[in-house]
Design a protein around this motif. Sequence first.
Motif, short mmCIF file in Angstrom:
data_model
loop_
_atom_site.label_atom_id
_atom_site.label_comp_id
_atom_site.label_asym_id
_atom_site.label_seq_id
_atom_site.Cartn_x
_atom_site.Cartn_y
_atom_site.Cartn_z
N MET A 39 0.81 -1.22 0.00
CA MET A 39 0.00 0.00 0.00
C MET A 39 0.85 1.27 0.00
N ASP A 40 1.96 1.24 0.72
CA ASP A 40 2.79 2.45 0.84
C ASP A 40 3.69 2.70 -0.36
N ASN A 41 3.66 1.77 -1.32
CA ASN A 41 4.51 1.96 -2.50
C ASN A 41 3.71 1.78 -3.79
N THR A 42 2.42 2.06 -3.74
CA THR A 42 1.56 1.85 -4.90
C THR A 42 0.66 3.05 -5.15
N ILE A 43 0.68 3.54 -6.37
CA ILE A 43 -0.28 4.54 -6.82
C ILE A 43 -1.57 3.78 -7.15
N ILE A 44 -2.68 4.24 -6.62
CA ILE A 44 -3.97 3.62 -6.92
C ILE A 44 -4.84 4.67 -7.60
N VAL A 45 -5.33 4.32 -8.76
CA VAL A 45 -6.23 5.23 -9.46
C VAL A 45 -7.52 4.49 -9.79
N LEU A 46 -8.65 5.13 -9.50
CA LEU A 46 -9.96 4.58 -9.85
C LEU A 46 -10.63 5.56 -10.79
N TRP A 47 -11.09 5.05 -11.93
CA TRP A 47 -11.71 5.91 -12.94
C TRP A 47 -12.84 5.17 -13.64
N SER A 48 -13.70 5.93 -14.26
CA SER A 48 -14.75 5.37 -15.10
C SER A 48 -14.58 5.89 -16.52
N ASP A 49 -14.98 5.10 -17.49
CA ASP A 49 -14.83 5.53 -18.88
C ASP A 49 -15.77 6.67 -19.25
N HIS A 50 -16.88 6.79 -18.55
CA HIS A 50 -17.84 7.89 -18.77
C HIS A 50 -18.89 7.83 -17.68
N GLY A 51 -19.80 8.77 -17.70
CA GLY A 51 -20.89 8.77 -16.74
C GLY A 51 -22.08 7.98 -17.26
N TYR A 52 -23.31 8.36 -16.81
CA TYR A 52 -24.46 7.52 -17.10
C TYR A 52 -25.74 8.27 -16.76
N HIS A 53 -26.79 8.04 -17.54
CA HIS A 53 -28.12 8.53 -17.22
C HIS A 53 -28.96 7.37 -16.67
N LEU A 54 -29.71 7.65 -15.64
CA LEU A 54 -30.65 6.68 -15.07
C LEU A 54 -32.05 7.27 -15.09
N GLY A 55 -32.44 7.79 -16.23
CA GLY A 55 -33.77 8.37 -16.39
C GLY A 55 -33.78 9.88 -16.35
N GLU A 56 -32.69 10.51 -15.95
CA GLU A 56 -32.62 11.97 -15.97
C GLU A 56 -32.71 12.47 -17.42
N LEU A 57 -33.41 13.56 -17.61
CA LEU A 57 -33.63 14.16 -18.93
C LEU A 57 -34.36 13.21 -19.87
N GLY A 58 -34.99 12.17 -19.32
CA GLY A 58 -35.67 11.17 -20.14
C GLY A 58 -34.70 10.24 -20.84
N LEU A 59 -33.45 10.18 -20.39
CA LEU A 59 -32.40 9.40 -21.04
C LEU A 59 -31.92 8.26 -20.15
N TRP A 60 -31.48 7.20 -20.82
CA TRP A 60 -30.84 6.08 -20.14
C TRP A 60 -29.51 5.76 -20.83
N CYS A 61 -28.56 5.36 -20.02
CA CYS A 61 -27.23 4.97 -20.48
C CYS A 61 -26.41 6.21 -20.83
N LYS A 62 -25.59 6.14 -21.89
CA LYS A 62 -24.66 7.25 -22.18
C LYS A 62 -24.88 7.76 -23.60
N SER A 63 -23.82 8.23 -24.26
CA SER A 63 -23.80 8.67 -25.65
C SER A 63 -24.43 10.04 -25.88
#
Length: 493
Positions: A311-335
């Motif tokens: 742990m003391d000698n490791t860079i840890i990065v957490l990322w997502s490739d993009h966000g997401y809609h869950l019904g907001e703006l009448g949209l689902w998923c991405k794009s």
Amino acid sequence: MMSEIKKMTTVIITMLVLMVVPNLYAQILPRSTTAKKVNVLFIAVDDLRNQLGCYGDSVIITPNIDRLAKNGIVFNNAYCQQAVCGPSRASLLTGRRPDVTKVWDLETHFRKALPNAVTLPQYFKENGYQSLCVGKIYHDPAASQDSISWSAPEIMAVTGTVGHKYVLKKNSKAKGKAAAVECVNVPDSAYVDGMVCNAAIKVLREIKDKPFFLAVGFRRPHLPFTAPKKYWDYYKRDEIPMPKQPAPPQNVPEIALHNSTELRGYTDVPDEGPIPPDKIRQLRHGYYASVTYTDMQIGRLLDELNKQGLMDNTIIVLWSDHGYHLGELGLWCKSTNFESDTRIPLIISAPNIKNKGVYTDGIVESVDLYPTLAQLAGLSIPDELDGLSMVPLMEAPERPWKKAAFSQFPRPWMYKNLPRVMGYSVRTKDFRYTEWRNFKNGTIEFTELYRYQANGRLEEKNLAAMKQYDNIKITLKQLLDDGWQKALPVKNR
């Protein structure tokens, strides 16, 4: 006699120098010969939006991602370059923007346009690291993989060869998409992400004594929302909030929207028309359960890293490739170019950065990860990259940073050969400005301008046609036309 005195004097001076500056030779030798290389654990989560405890969500259960946040830096305003898997991952892993990689779809490989590109994992491999892939890092199909990036063959990188998106036979035996949700009382390893975590832990134990760049890619919460029943049971469905703004923005051009085709391909979702309220609740429940399931796998990885004393000698990065809609703006998923799709969670924990549990509002982008990790590891930053190292921002989270982030998305989606229109979008602290440009001649067909309120990040009304915003529109158009380099901090241009 004089020559002997000179020799003795030289010896004495040399000894004094070495006594006074004991690290002189260490400073002039290459880093790799004088210091232990810092490792990198590179965690990718597919379709993960900023719906996490560390980003202020009080309902979602993500104790392990939140634990990582307490030991690192959380980026409040991180944005991807194109909100869909293939182009986003190609951009991040090459450190180049989509118009450079020429990857705007799910089929084109970045090496068609950039045959000699040195990817992020490849760069670490070339600098003496074991560069290894477990799970989904590049886009899913076999044709999207890039074996030259890795020190050994990828493990479980292609879903079609792994399976285990479903457990129930009626779903797993279906051709193409089956149900959008599945809740079965099975162990974590019954689904692919539990298998990926097991494999990653095994690899970690094998390489713990060597410098490593270990990329681990989780597929949930990407559809279908399938997770063991115990994760569904963490939530009461009626306590999961419904979409805050279920209607599209006022005055939005149709080209900015879509019919949520990705979701509608599943057998338990209507092909057309509104999604019924009960189905919305079930889908959102499934997303929450899937996020918590993935969070648990991340926790197991962090525990193993700690167990191995890394742990003391490791860079840890957490990322997502993009966000997401869950019904907001009448949209689902991405794009789309909207905030929910382009904004991503990004957390970095680095042993050589003193700030821990700190948030920064500096605007950053996916392309910034490549130069950042290179610098954190003590490597030189390649000249051809389109991103900016975030290390100075990590060291001083309140400092002035980029003026804007740049994203884009083609229409139609999906297209053949070349898109007809490309939507280019620039996001500043308070506004997003988007131009839909004819891809052949650059003619602007539609424009959008949104102002984000302090209490939310949803697009309420397209302001592009309103006279009182003309000056802002002119300023943002100029920023979009000038490009990303003009948005950098002054000394980095």
